[in-house]
Design a protein around this motif. Structure first.
Motif, short mmCIF file in Angstrom:
data_model
loop_
_atom_site.label_atom_id
_atom_site.label_comp_id
_atom_site.label_asym_id
_atom_site.label_seq_id
_atom_site.Cartn_x
_atom_site.Cartn_y
_atom_site.Cartn_z
N ASP A 57 70.08 68.55 22.10
CA ASP A 57 71.46 68.80 21.73
C ASP A 57 72.44 68.34 22.90
O ASP A 57 72.18 67.36 23.41
CB ASP A 57 71.35 70.43 21.80
N ARG A 58 73.69 68.81 22.75
CA ARG A 58 74.83 68.46 23.48
C ARG A 58 74.82 68.33 25.03
O ARG A 58 75.27 67.67 25.86
CB ARG A 58 76.00 68.82 23.05
N GLU A 59 73.66 69.29 25.39
CA GLU A 59 73.53 69.25 26.86
C GLU A 59 72.20 68.64 27.41
O GLU A 59 71.92 69.06 28.37
CB GLU A 59 73.53 71.09 27.23
N GLY A 60 71.57 68.14 26.40
CA GLY A 60 70.26 67.40 26.83
C GLY A 60 69.05 68.16 26.84
O GLY A 60 68.12 67.96 27.57
N ARG A 61 69.21 69.33 26.13
CA ARG A 61 68.13 70.23 26.07
C ARG A 61 67.24 69.83 24.87
O ARG A 61 67.77 69.69 23.84
CB ARG A 61 68.69 71.72 26.08
#
Length: 304
Positions: free
Chosen positions: A83-87
């Motif tokens: 996702d956008r947070e690298g999760r």
């Protein structure tokens, strides 16, 4: 130890002639029952992928070449993305849900039901730059105990869904698929490509501002052997699709311009490495890698 096989590009159109890479494809690992869902973590320089029937996820370290377990049991995880947070965002066949792995390792459920009914078995997933999570839901994880647990289908049909990043609302965005599978956004996210494995074609939809889809025309027709699975785009807008014993390449207009041949049935791919020019391919029992002169599309975390 990594072994290699000769690289075999098949040029079907002159626009594919300039595409190339190393003359050997690396087989980074073998021994899975059905490899799927490759996702590359640039911050750690490692790749994670699923071995669905063995209910595990594996991790390959780019710095050392070592392969080890990432998660087991995995809930029969199939498709993965960031996702956008690298999760890590994962589709769990067995648990019939889409989850997010937080930075501390805890797991958050993004979606496990639609109108109170359990999903069939979420298959593949993408995240848009607005944070919305889009996923497909064929029944492969419930039709037998091979890729999940045999169960009755609670939802009438196999659909494509969108989970809202703010409200968490899950809604159907496409309901006329037989076996929806891989999916990928165009470079500007104005279109969404979706594979229908049973129908042996790729379709393309327009993405409206309110998060709904319009259109849905056939983008590309496959042959009798082309069971379309995972999809990715490169930074020119070409669509790369795992199908049969190859990765197929389509120009933005839907013309098949070439293929990269593999010795096993391919399931999915992802661009990774420091420059996003290393193609990782999951195929039946193995994970393959090829350094290419093609650069993958910018990932969602880099679009803000």
């Amino acid at each position: 130890m990594t072994d290699t096989i000769p690289t075999e590009f098949e040029v079907l159109d002159e626009r594919f002639a300039a595409i190339g890479g190393d003359d050997q494809i690396e087989r980074l690992h073998t021994g899975t029952r059905w490899a799927e869902g490759p996702v590359y973590f640039p911050a750690g320089r490692f790749l994670v992928w699923s071995d669905i029937p063995n209910e595990r996820m594996l991790r390959w370290d780019e710095m050392t070449g070592a392969v080890g377990p990432f998660r087991q049991p995995s809930g029969y995880t199939n498709g993965n993305t960031l996702d956008r947070e690298g999760r890590l965002i994962s589709c769990e066949h067995g648990n019939r849900r889409v989850t997010r792995t937080e930075h501390d390792g805890s797991i958050t459920v993004i979606a496990d039901r639609w109108e109170g009914k359990r999903f069939n078995s979420p298959n593949d997933v993408v995240v848009r730059s607005d944070g919305s999570v889009w996923f497909t839901d064929p029944p492969y994880g419930i039709i037998s105990n091979y890729e999940g647990w045999a169960a009755e289908q609670e939802i009438d049909g196999c659909h494509v869904y969108r989970a809202d990043p703010v409200t968490g609302e899950v809604r159907i965005v496409a309901d006329d698929f037989v076996r929806p599978n891989g999916l990928a956004f165009s470079l500007d996210e104005s279109r969404l490509y979706i594979a229908d494995t049973r129908m042996k074609h790729l379709r393309v939809f327009d993405v409206r501002e309110d998060g709904t889809l319009a259109g849905g025309k056939v983008f590309a027709e496959g042959t009798e052997q082309d069971n379309f699975d995972g999809l990715r785009l490169d930074d020119t807008g070409r669509v790369w699709a795992a199908a049969d014993k190859a990765v197929l390449c389509y120009d933005p207009g839907g013309t098949l311009i070439g293929r990269l041949k593999l010795p096993e049935a391919t399931s999915n791919l992802v661009f990774g490495g420091l420059k996003r020019n290393r193609m990782f391919i999951t195929a039946s029992s193995s994970l393959y890698s090829l350094m290419t002169n093609v650069t993958g599309a910018r990932p969602v975390w880099a679009r803000r």
